[in-house]
Scaffold this motif. Structure first.
Motif, mmCIF file in Angstrom:
data_model
loop_
_atom_site.group_PDB
_atom_site.id
_atom_site.type_symbol
_atom_site.label_atom_id
_atom_site.label_comp_id
_atom_site.label_asym_id
_atom_site.label_seq_id
_atom_site.Cartn_x
_atom_site.Cartn_y
_atom_site.Cartn_z
ATOM 1 N N ARG A 156 0.837 -1.189 0.000
ATOM 2 C CA ARG A 156 0.000 0.000 0.000
ATOM 3 C C ARG A 156 0.883 1.254 0.000
ATOM 4 O O ARG A 156 1.809 1.365 0.804
ATOM 5 N N LEU A 157 0.630 2.176 -0.915
ATOM 6 C CA LEU A 157 1.445 3.384 -1.031
ATOM 7 C C LEU A 157 1.145 4.366 0.096
ATOM 8 O O LEU A 157 0.045 4.370 0.645
ATOM 9 N N VAL A 158 2.149 5.176 0.410
ATOM 10 C CA VAL A 158 2.033 6.171 1.466
ATOM 11 C C VAL A 158 2.223 7.548 0.843
ATOM 12 O O VAL A 158 3.122 7.746 0.022
ATOM 13 N N GLU A 159 1.392 8.506 1.245
ATOM 14 C CA GLU A 159 1.503 9.838 0.684
ATOM 15 C C GLU A 159 2.786 10.528 1.172
ATOM 16 O O GLU A 159 3.183 10.362 2.313
ATOM 17 N N ARG A 160 3.435 11.261 0.252
ATOM 18 C CA ARG A 160 4.670 11.965 0.604
ATOM 19 C C ARG A 160 4.524 13.453 0.320
ATOM 20 O O ARG A 160 3.911 13.845 -0.666
ATOM 21 N N ASP A 161 5.116 14.271 1.198
ATOM 22 C CA ASP A 161 5.135 15.711 0.951
ATOM 23 C C ASP A 161 5.947 16.002 -0.292
ATOM 24 O O ASP A 161 6.923 15.317 -0.575
ATOM 25 N N GLU A 168 4.590 7.060 -2.133
ATOM 26 C CA GLU A 168 5.797 6.248 -2.117
ATOM 27 C C GLU A 168 5.482 4.831 -1.657
ATOM 28 O O GLU A 168 4.672 4.627 -0.752
ATOM 29 N N CYS A 169 6.170 3.866 -2.260
ATOM 30 C CA CYS A 169 6.044 2.484 -1.813
ATOM 31 C C CYS A 169 7.000 2.276 -0.638
ATOM 32 O O CYS A 169 8.198 2.530 -0.762
ATOM 33 N N PRO A 170 6.492 1.835 0.502
ATOM 34 C CA PRO A 170 7.359 1.644 1.676
ATOM 35 C C PRO A 170 8.344 0.503 1.486
ATOM 36 O O PRO A 170 9.320 0.405 2.225
ATOM 37 N N SER A 171 8.113 -0.342 0.502
ATOM 38 C CA SER A 171 8.991 -1.489 0.308
ATOM 39 C C SER A 171 10.098 -1.206 -0.716
ATOM 40 O O SER A 171 11.283 -1.316 -0.407
ATOM 41 N N CYS A 172 9.743 -0.800 -1.937
ATOM 42 C CA CYS A 172 10.778 -0.584 -2.957
ATOM 43 C C CYS A 172 11.129 0.901 -3.109
ATOM 44 O O CYS A 172 12.023 1.250 -3.864
ATOM 45 N N HIS A 173 10.397 1.764 -2.420
ATOM 46 C CA HIS A 173 10.637 3.217 -2.403
ATOM 47 C C HIS A 173 10.443 3.904 -3.751
ATOM 48 O O HIS A 173 10.920 5.023 -3.952
#
Ligand SMILES: [Zn+2]
Length: 157
Positions: A104-109, A130-135
């Motif tokens: 699950r992607l995470v929102e980034r500033d 951003e993907c928390p795993s592959c960035h």
């Protein structure tokens, strides 16, 4: 409850398109069907496969485990079959799952991605995930729009 999938190798393309739609779709690349069944059961995932042997397993015939036997070779027809069977939404939650690793992607500033996205993208895009795993960083640029158009074509919209 959210529907999650485990996608057998023999219909692997489905994983990518389900992720584009926003569904958690784990790709199973192993050879051991028993292992796939175990993961499906443990994580409450619907199996998508072309393998008729899996459909004969007691867990599936008894209804404890949900599996869909994919009939067609064409990805559009495959996707239609799954969407119809489970009443899915082609636009369920776009832009929310990493297409590479199903996280699950995470929102980034915006400021946090300045160094990692091309300057033109930085100037024109506001929302980044951003993907928390592959960035990998995702934004709704031209690549995304092209995929969306392809999805709409597959969906017959
Ligand atoms: Zn990823």
């Amino acid at each position: 409850m959210e529907i999650k999938f485990i996608v057998d190798n023999n219909v692997g393309k489905l994983a990518k398109w389900l992720r584009i739609m926003g569904y958690d779709a784990l790709l199973f690349s192993g050879e051991d069907d028993g292992r796939m069944v175990k993961v499906a059961l443990a994580q409450n995932r619907v199996i998508l496969t072309k393998d008729t042997q899996i459909m004969k397993r007691r867990l599936v015939t008894s209804g404890r485990l949900k599996a869909i036997l994919i009939e067609d070779d064409d990805i559009g027809a495959q996707l239609h079959q799954v969407v119809e069977a489970l009443n899915l939404d082609y636009h369920f939650s776009p832009f929310s799952i990493c297409l590479e690793c199903n996280q699950r992607l995470v929102e980034r500033d915006k400021d946090a991605v300045r160094e990692v996205v091309p300057p033109y993208v930085f100037k024109t895009q506001r929302l980044y995930m951003e993907c928390p795993s592959c960035h990998r960083i995702y934004w709704r640029g031209t690549h995304w729009q092209a995929m969306n158009r392809e999805l709409e074509k597959l969906a017959g919209e």
